[in-house]
Design a protein around this motif. Structure first.
Motif, mmCIF file in Angstrom:
data_model
loop_
_atom_site.group_PDB
_atom_site.id
_atom_site.type_symbol
_atom_site.label_atom_id
_atom_site.label_comp_id
_atom_site.label_asym_id
_atom_site.label_seq_id
_atom_site.Cartn_x
_atom_site.Cartn_y
_atom_site.Cartn_z
ATOM 1 N N ILE A 271 0.864 -1.179 0.189
ATOM 2 C CA ILE A 271 -0.271 -0.124 -0.199
ATOM 3 C C ILE A 271 0.985 1.254 -0.088
ATOM 4 C CG2 ILE A 271 -1.587 1.375 1.131
ATOM 5 C CD1 ILE A 271 -2.853 -1.377 2.321
ATOM 6 N N GLY A 272 0.690 2.062 -1.155
ATOM 7 C CA GLY A 272 1.517 3.301 -1.134
ATOM 8 C C GLY A 272 0.805 4.392 -0.263
ATOM 9 N N ASP A 273 1.221 5.706 -0.806
ATOM 10 C CA ASP A 273 0.854 7.011 -0.069
ATOM 11 C C ASP A 273 -0.576 7.534 -0.508
ATOM 12 O OD1 ASP A 273 3.177 7.025 1.529
ATOM 13 O OD2 ASP A 273 4.440 8.046 -0.046
ATOM 14 N N PHE A 274 -0.631 7.253 -1.914
ATOM 15 C CA PHE A 274 -1.855 7.994 -2.783
ATOM 16 C C PHE A 274 -3.231 6.927 -2.540
ATOM 17 C CE2 PHE A 274 2.335 9.482 -4.392
ATOM 18 C CZ PHE A 274 2.175 10.546 -4.234
ATOM 19 N N SER A 275 -4.206 7.870 -2.732
ATOM 20 C CA SER A 275 -5.475 7.182 -2.797
ATOM 21 C C SER A 275 -6.579 8.130 -3.816
ATOM 22 C CB SER A 275 -6.153 7.128 -1.242
ATOM 23 O OG SER A 275 -6.225 8.168 -0.517
ATOM 24 N N LEU A 276 -7.712 7.328 -3.950
ATOM 25 C CA LEU A 276 -8.686 8.026 -4.860
ATOM 26 C C LEU A 276 -10.107 7.556 -4.027
ATOM 27 C CD1 LEU A 276 -9.685 9.211 -7.603
ATOM 28 C CD2 LEU A 276 -10.242 7.016 -8.318
ATOM 29 N N MET A 277 -10.679 8.522 -3.394
ATOM 30 C CA MET A 277 -12.074 8.396 -2.562
ATOM 31 C C MET A 277 -12.782 9.671 -2.792
ATOM 32 S SD MET A 277 -10.718 8.692 1.316
ATOM 33 C CE MET A 277 -9.525 7.725 1.116
ATOM 34 N N ILE A 278 -13.988 9.335 -2.805
ATOM 35 C CA ILE A 278 -15.207 10.186 -2.734
ATOM 36 C C ILE A 278 -15.233 10.848 -1.204
ATOM 37 C CG2 ILE A 278 -17.715 10.558 -2.574
ATOM 38 C CD1 ILE A 278 -18.035 8.484 -5.074
ATOM 39 N N LYS A 279 -15.319 12.192 -1.333
ATOM 40 C CA LYS A 279 -15.535 12.832 -0.056
ATOM 41 C C LYS A 279 -17.210 13.164 -0.127
ATOM 42 C CE LYS A 279 -13.583 16.745 2.539
ATOM 43 N NZ LYS A 279 -12.774 17.783 2.685
ATOM 44 N N PRO A 280 -17.654 12.548 0.904
ATOM 45 C CA PRO A 280 -19.156 12.614 0.678
ATOM 46 C C PRO A 280 -19.598 13.974 1.257
ATOM 47 C CG PRO A 280 -18.734 11.422 2.715
ATOM 48 C CD PRO A 280 -17.229 11.768 1.979
ATOM 49 N N ASN A 281 -19.113 14.880 2.155
ATOM 50 C CA ASN A 281 -19.569 16.011 2.755
ATOM 51 C C ASN A 281 -20.120 17.073 1.726
ATOM 52 O OD1 ASN A 281 -17.371 14.653 3.986
ATOM 53 N ND2 ASN A 281 -17.476 16.185 5.688
ATOM 54 N N GLY A 282 -21.102 17.778 1.783
ATOM 55 C CA GLY A 282 -21.584 18.923 1.079
ATOM 56 C C GLY A 282 -22.024 18.314 -0.218
ATOM 57 N N SER A 283 -21.535 18.948 -1.155
ATOM 58 C CA SER A 283 -21.676 18.492 -2.483
ATOM 59 C C SER A 283 -20.641 17.336 -3.181
ATOM 60 C CB SER A 283 -21.728 19.706 -3.513
ATOM 61 O OG SER A 283 -22.281 19.067 -4.869
ATOM 62 N N PRO A 284 -21.030 16.063 -3.021
ATOM 63 C CA PRO A 284 -19.959 15.304 -3.087
ATOM 64 C C PRO A 284 -18.882 15.248 -4.177
ATOM 65 C CG PRO A 284 -21.843 14.133 -2.657
ATOM 66 C CD PRO A 284 -22.158 15.325 -3.123
ATOM 67 N N GLN A 285 -17.583 15.099 -3.941
ATOM 68 C CA GLN A 285 -16.404 15.127 -5.124
ATOM 69 C C GLN A 285 -15.391 13.827 -5.015
ATOM 70 O OE1 GLN A 285 -15.152 19.651 -4.759
ATOM 71 N NE2 GLN A 285 -15.716 18.870 -2.905
ATOM 72 N N ILE A 286 -14.617 13.832 -5.787
ATOM 73 C CA ILE A 286 -14.006 12.634 -5.940
ATOM 74 C C ILE A 286 -12.484 13.498 -5.964
ATOM 75 C CG2 ILE A 286 -12.727 10.977 -7.593
ATOM 76 C CD1 ILE A 286 -15.333 10.071 -8.655
ATOM 77 N N PHE A 287 -11.686 12.843 -4.648
ATOM 78 C CA PHE A 287 -10.434 13.579 -4.457
ATOM 79 C C PHE A 287 -9.160 12.271 -4.651
ATOM 80 C CE2 PHE A 287 -12.566 16.600 -2.399
ATOM 81 C CZ PHE A 287 -12.021 17.793 -2.363
ATOM 82 N N VAL A 288 -8.109 12.819 -5.096
ATOM 83 C CA VAL A 288 -6.750 12.248 -5.207
ATOM 84 C C VAL A 288 -6.226 12.792 -3.892
ATOM 85 C CG1 VAL A 288 -4.696 11.355 -6.121
ATOM 86 C CG2 VAL A 288 -6.674 11.783 -7.516
ATOM 87 N N TYR A 289 -5.588 11.831 -2.883
ATOM 88 C CA TYR A 289 -4.850 12.371 -1.657
ATOM 89 C C TYR A 289 -3.616 11.711 -1.829
ATOM 90 C CZ TYR A 289 -9.551 13.408 0.419
ATOM 91 O OH TYR A 289 -11.026 13.955 0.859
ATOM 92 N N ASN A 290 -2.650 12.488 -1.080
ATOM 93 C CA ASN A 290 -1.471 12.168 -0.716
ATOM 94 C C ASN A 290 -1.189 12.020 0.772
ATOM 95 O OD1 ASN A 290 1.426 11.535 -0.004
ATOM 96 N ND2 ASN A 290 2.164 13.336 -1.209
ATOM 97 N N GLY A 291 -1.602 10.840 1.357
ATOM 98 C CA GLY A 291 -1.883 10.791 2.737
ATOM 99 C C GLY A 291 -3.168 11.306 3.053
ATOM 100 N N THR A 292 -3.111 12.422 3.814
ATOM 101 C CA THR A 292 -4.458 13.054 4.157
ATOM 102 C C THR A 292 -4.702 14.406 3.256
ATOM 103 O OG1 THR A 292 -3.605 14.148 6.190
ATOM 104 C CG2 THR A 292 -4.624 12.116 6.604
ATOM 105 N N GLU A 293 -3.561 14.829 2.515
ATOM 106 C CA GLU A 293 -3.414 16.085 1.792
ATOM 107 C C GLU A 293 -4.057 15.913 0.360
ATOM 108 O OE1 GLU A 293 -2.380 19.238 2.840
ATOM 109 O OE2 GLU A 293 -2.398 18.183 4.882
ATOM 110 N N PRO A 294 -5.073 16.754 0.085
ATOM 111 C CA PRO A 294 -5.590 16.571 -1.231
ATOM 112 C C PRO A 294 -4.733 17.125 -2.249
ATOM 113 C CG PRO A 294 -6.643 18.386 0.062
ATOM 114 C CD PRO A 294 -5.895 17.668 0.898
ATOM 115 N N ILE A 295 -4.520 16.467 -3.371
ATOM 116 C CA ILE A 295 -3.911 16.798 -4.597
ATOM 117 C C ILE A 295 -4.493 17.399 -5.666
ATOM 118 C CG2 ILE A 295 -2.233 15.796 -6.334
ATOM 119 C CD1 ILE A 295 -1.503 13.768 -4.685
ATOM 120 N N SER A 296 -5.682 16.562 -5.977
ATOM 121 C CA SER A 296 -6.533 17.259 -7.239
ATOM 122 C C SER A 296 -8.271 16.600 -6.842
ATOM 123 C CB SER A 296 -6.216 16.796 -8.274
ATOM 124 O OG SER A 296 -6.114 15.374 -8.266
ATOM 125 N N ARG A 297 -9.049 17.034 -7.531
ATOM 126 C CA ARG A 297 -10.403 16.809 -7.508
ATOM 127 C C ARG A 297 -11.129 16.962 -8.416
ATOM 128 N NH1 ARG A 297 -14.054 21.272 -6.821
ATOM 129 N NH2 ARG A 297 -13.097 23.079 -6.992
#
Length: 219
Positions: free
Chosen positions: A26-52
């Motif tokens: 398991i590496g540092d990066f992940s792709l997940m939906i952030k369900p809060n508000g109006s949902p978006q898909i984020f790419v994270y480095n750890g807990t830091e968002p990289i793009s959306r």
């Protein structure tokens, strides 16, 4: 496979990167939906968002595959389908933090890049800060610009091409923001703002209804 949150079962499905090109740990990066508000898909480095992605409701994506987004009390998820199962397609986050859509090439038995992000400076999360836009430009031009009615929060940093602190409303002669010709300005070719803190007020209203409602209370 569904990418998203099953609230009923308490399951969160997301993608993670490999640790390196040849290490499937398991590496540092992940792709997940952030369900809060109006949902978006984020790419994270750890807990830091990289793009959306743009916030939901998303435009249906045409091309090699069709995107479907479901948002109801029990589940919130995204899936894609390939029409007629005519080719193989997969989505990964690679070990360098790139989100990639890959297609299988029969001729040489290789996965080929169909699409990837982030690629451009403006793809990166928060590059230009609040109340600003990021425009694709040549390397001689600063890509950040304040929205109409706003100015750089820190002009000195802005002049050194650091727009991460964004913009603030232009200083008016009066402390009140109301009754000074407020209205709506059309801003084109931009992704809608980060929407984790947005609130759903009335889904039945049209855009024109929302505009009238906002003008009744400009604060």
């Amino acid at each position: 496979m569904k990418l998203g949150l099953d609230r009923k079962l308490g399951i969160h499905r997301f993608l993670t990167s490999w640790r390196s090109a040849d290490d499937p740990g398991i590496g540092d990066f992940s792709l997940m939906i952030k369900p809060n508000g109006s949902p978006q898909i984020f790419v994270y480095n750890g807990t830091e968002p990289i793009s959306r992605s743009p916030p939901w409701p998303w435009r249906s994506q045409m091309g090699l595959y069709e995107s479907t987004f479901v948002n109801h009390p029990d589940e919130i998820y995204w899936v894609y389908t390939v029409p007629d199962d005519s080719y193989l397609l997969r989505i990964i986050v690679d070990h360098s933090g790139l989100l990639k859509v890959l297609t299988w090439r029969e001729s040489d038995g290789q996965w080929k890049d169909y699409w990837k992000a982030p690629v451009f400076q403006c793809d990166y999360y928060g590059l230009c800060g609040a109340y600003s836009t990021c425009e694709l430009a040549n390397h001689n031009r600063f890509e950040c610009a304040c929205l109409p009615g706003f100015e750089p929060k820190y002009p000195l940093e802005w002049s050194t091409r650091d727009g991460s602190d964004g913009c603030v409303r232009k200083r008016l002669q009066t402390s009140s923001l109301c009754q000074h010709g407020e209205g709506f300005v059309k801003v084109e070719n931009v992704i809608l703002p980060e929407s984790s803190d947005s609130a759903w007020v009335d889904m039945s209203k049209s855009r024109a209804d929302c505009e009238v409602e906002c003008k009744r209370n400009c604060s």
